[in-house]
Design a protein around this motif. Structure first.
Motif, PDB file in Angstrom:
ATOM      1  N   ARG A  34      37.679  31.040  42.542  1.00  0.00           N
ATOM      2  CA  ARG A  34      36.254  30.860  42.266  1.00  0.00           C
ATOM      3  C   ARG A  34      35.907  29.434  41.869  1.00  0.00           C
ATOM      4  O   ARG A  34      34.962  28.867  42.378  1.00  0.00           O
ATOM      5  CB  ARG A  34      35.830  31.784  41.117  1.00  0.00           C
ATOM      6  N   SER A 137      48.859  48.288  41.568  1.00  0.00           N
ATOM      7  CA  SER A 137      49.420  48.475  40.231  1.00  0.00           C
ATOM      8  C   SER A 137      49.953  49.893  40.126  1.00  0.00           C
ATOM      9  O   SER A 137      49.383  50.829  40.703  1.00  0.00           O
ATOM     10  CB  SER A 137      48.322  48.280  39.181  1.00  0.00           C
ATOM     11  N   PRO A 183      53.311  44.516  40.882  1.00  0.00           N
ATOM     12  CA  PRO A 183      54.056  43.346  40.387  1.00  0.00           C
ATOM     13  C   PRO A 183      54.833  43.592  39.101  1.00  0.00           C
ATOM     14  O   PRO A 183      55.519  42.690  38.615  1.00  0.00           O
ATOM     15  CB  PRO A 183      52.928  42.327  40.123  1.00  0.00           C
ATOM     16  N   ASP A 189      47.099  36.685  31.648  1.00  0.00           N
ATOM     17  CA  ASP A 189      45.902  37.017  30.859  1.00  0.00           C
ATOM     18  C   ASP A 189      45.636  38.517  30.930  1.00  0.00           C
ATOM     19  O   ASP A 189      45.250  39.141  29.957  1.00  0.00           O
ATOM     20  CB  ASP A 189      44.681  36.254  31.390  1.00  0.00           C
ATOM     21  N   MET A 190      45.845  39.098  32.135  1.00  0.00           N
ATOM     22  CA  MET A 190      45.591  40.535  32.279  1.00  0.00           C
ATOM     23  C   MET A 190      46.668  41.365  31.588  1.00  0.00           C
ATOM     24  O   MET A 190      46.375  42.320  30.872  1.00  0.00           O
ATOM     25  CB  MET A 190      45.517  40.940  33.755  1.00  0.00           C
TER      26      MET A 190
HETATM   27  N1  LIG Z   1      49.581  41.333  34.957  1.00  0.00           N
HETATM   28  C1  LIG Z   1      49.965  42.574  35.168  1.00  0.00           C
HETATM   29  O1  LIG Z   1      50.690  43.159  34.338  1.00  0.00           O
HETATM   30  C2  LIG Z   1      49.561  43.299  36.433  1.00  0.00           C
HETATM   31  C3  LIG Z   1      50.111  44.575  36.624  1.00  0.00           C
HETATM   32  C4  LIG Z   1      49.785  45.268  37.793  1.00  0.00           C
HETATM   33  C5  LIG Z   1      48.941  44.694  38.719  1.00  0.00           C
HETATM   34  N2  LIG Z   1      48.401  43.458  38.491  1.00  0.00           N
HETATM   35  C6  LIG Z   1      47.501  42.939  39.524  1.00  0.00           C
HETATM   36  O2  LIG Z   1      47.948  41.663  39.939  1.00  0.00           O
HETATM   37  C7  LIG Z   1      46.831  40.841  40.326  1.00  0.00           C
HETATM   38  C8  LIG Z   1      46.864  39.532  39.539  1.00  0.00           C
HETATM   39  O3  LIG Z   1      46.841  39.854  38.156  1.00  0.00           O
HETATM   40  P1  LIG Z   1      47.053  38.767  36.996  1.00  0.00           P
HETATM   41  O4  LIG Z   1      47.874  39.435  35.970  1.00  0.00           O
HETATM   42  O5  LIG Z   1      47.467  37.470  37.556  1.00  0.00           O
HETATM   43  O6  LIG Z   1      45.559  38.687  36.433  1.00  0.00           O
HETATM   44  P2  LIG Z   1      44.784  37.456  35.730  1.00  0.00           P
HETATM   45  O7  LIG Z   1      45.738  36.602  35.005  1.00  0.00           O
HETATM   46  O8  LIG Z   1      43.664  38.096  34.973  1.00  0.00           O
HETATM   47  O9  LIG Z   1      44.200  36.641  36.984  1.00  0.00           O
HETATM   48  C9  LIG Z   1      43.277  37.279  37.822  1.00  0.00           C
HETATM   49  C10 LIG Z   1      42.905  36.312  38.937  1.00  0.00           C
HETATM   50  O10 LIG Z   1      41.937  36.971  39.784  1.00  0.00           O
HETATM   51  C11 LIG Z   1      40.830  36.107  39.933  1.00  0.00           C
HETATM   52  N3  LIG Z   1      39.573  36.812  40.186  1.00  0.00           N
HETATM   53  C12 LIG Z   1      38.998  37.794  39.460  1.00  0.00           C
HETATM   54  N4  LIG Z   1      37.827  38.152  40.002  1.00  0.00           N
HETATM   55  C13 LIG Z   1      37.656  37.361  41.105  1.00  0.00           C
HETATM   56  C14 LIG Z   1      36.636  37.237  42.084  1.00  0.00           C
HETATM   57  N5  LIG Z   1      35.520  37.981  42.052  1.00  0.00           N
HETATM   58  N6  LIG Z   1      36.801  36.332  43.086  1.00  0.00           N
HETATM   59  C15 LIG Z   1      37.911  35.567  43.132  1.00  0.00           C
HETATM   60  N7  LIG Z   1      38.900  35.618  42.219  1.00  0.00           N
HETATM   61  C16 LIG Z   1      38.770  36.521  41.222  1.00  0.00           C
HETATM   62  C17 LIG Z   1      40.771  35.315  38.632  1.00  0.00           C
HETATM   63  O11 LIG Z   1      39.977  34.152  38.825  1.00  0.00           O
HETATM   64  P3  LIG Z   1      39.091  33.460  37.628  1.00  0.00           P
HETATM   65  O12 LIG Z   1      40.026  32.536  36.898  1.00  0.00           O
HETATM   66  O13 LIG Z   1      38.001  32.781  38.358  1.00  0.00           O
HETATM   67  O14 LIG Z   1      38.606  34.592  36.745  1.00  0.00           O
HETATM   68  C18 LIG Z   1      42.253  35.032  38.422  1.00  0.00           C
HETATM   69  O15 LIG Z   1      42.674  33.954  39.217  1.00  0.00           O
HETATM   70  C19 LIG Z   1      45.579  41.689  40.044  1.00  0.00           C
HETATM   71  O16 LIG Z   1      45.147  42.308  41.224  1.00  0.00           O
HETATM   72  C20 LIG Z   1      46.074  42.723  39.046  1.00  0.00           C
HETATM   73  O17 LIG Z   1      45.310  43.905  39.073  1.00  0.00           O
HETATM   74  C21 LIG Z   1      48.695  42.758  37.381  1.00  0.00           C
END
Ligand SMILES: NC(=O)c1ccc[n+]([C@@H]2O[C@H](COP(=O)([O-])OP(=O)(O)OC[C@H]3O[C@@H](n4cnc5c(N)ncnc54)[C@H](OP(=O)(O)O)[C@@H]3O)[C@@H](O)[C@H]2O)c1
Length: 231
Positions: A34, A137, A183, A189-190
């Motif tokens: 974004r 997930s 993953p 952050d999430m």
């Molecule tokens: N971390 C975990 O434990 C975990 C577990 C299972 C699955 N996942 C999945 O893995 C993926 C990545 O997770 P993460 O842990 O890296 O999450 P994260 O640290 O919260 O990062 C999320 C990313 O998605 C982007 N994003 C959110 N809404 C968006 C939009 N409308 N358009 C474009 N970009 C957008 C954010 O961009 P901004 O910086 O602009 O907000 C950020 O770069 C997600 O699909 C999540 O559901 C994560």
């Protein structure tokens, strides 16, 4: 020929780590996010990677920005990784749910990855590897749900799984494989700081799973360690 990888949501977390690791193995990476200018780590990666790393502005909920991708990305796409996602409001019990926040999470986590895929599928079909990844997930698994709750995130990822499964069937005759991947619980952050693994470990595993993805394993729900997850 260098492999072309497209990743959404690369400002931080798993998306940023995907870019780092694919760049270090020599791929050309298009990192979609974004607000690229607001992520210092992303700008530093761009600085060190040079031409090998293109930053593309993309909010995955904006149709005009999605359409623009086909013009910005000229090469065939070997691996398209729909990584961007949100958790949405947490800790809500069944009697606290409301429509709008739920629809927003479905829009970002379920509908938008399909729209991005729709826009780029022809470029994936022209490539050598022909792989599409949905970052799902384990929270989207029915069989693994022992604790209840998390209605919004669980339902959005379960629905994403359904999308990925149909895509795997529909794209098989074009030679395109679809990976529906978990993953792990990762320190982002999430995932929060109590999560079990770091981004480096998760993405090392995810890359290996993507490497091994084939038409035979297309449409499977697979964890970063290669194990199958129950639907
Ligand atoms: N971390 C975990 O434990 C975990 C577990 C299972 C699955 N996942 C999945 O893995 C993926 C990545 O997770 P993460 O842990 O890296 O999450 P994260 O640290 O919260 O990062 C999320 C990313 O998605 C982007 N994003 C959110 N809404 C968006 C939009 N409308 N358009 C474009 N970009 C957008 C954010 O961009 P901004 O910086 O602009 O907000 C950020 O770069 C997600 O699909 C999540 O559901 C994560």
């Amino acid at each position: 020929m260098e492999r072309v990888v497209v990743v959404t949501g690369v400002s931080r977390g798993l998306g940023l780590e995907l870019c780092k690791q694919y760049l270090s193995e020599g791929a050309k990476v298009y990192g979609c996010c974004r607000s690229p200018e607001q992520s210092q780590q992303l700008l530093e990666l761009k600085h060190s990677a040079g031409y090998q790393f293109e930053l593309v502005p993309l909010d995955i909920t904006q149709p005009g920005m999605i359409q623009n991708l086909q013009y910005v990305i000229e090469e065939p796409i070997d691996i398209l990784i729909n990584n961007a996602g949100i958790y949405g409001p947490s800790g809500l019990s069944y009697d606290q749910l409301t429509v709008d926040p739920w629809m927003e999470v479905l829009r970002v986590n379920t509908v938008a990855p399909m729209m991005v895929t729709q826009a780029l599928v022809e470029k994936v079909a022209e490539s050598h590897d022909k792989k599409i990844i949905m970052m799902s997930s384990k929270m989207g698994s029915m069989g693994d749900n022992q604790k209840g709750g998390c209605y919004i995130y669980r339902s959005a990822k379960a629905a994403l799984n359904a999308v990925g499964k149909s895509l795997a069937i529909d794209l098989a005759d074009r030679g395109i494989s679809v990976g529906i991947l978990n993953p792990g619980w990762v320190q982002t952050d999430m995932g929060g700081s109590s999560a079990l693994i770091d981004s480096e470990t998760s993405i090392r595993g995810i890359r290996k799973v993507i490497e091994q993805l084939s038409l035979k394993s297309s449409g499977h729900f697979i964890s970063y360690d290669g194990s199958l997850i129950t639907w």
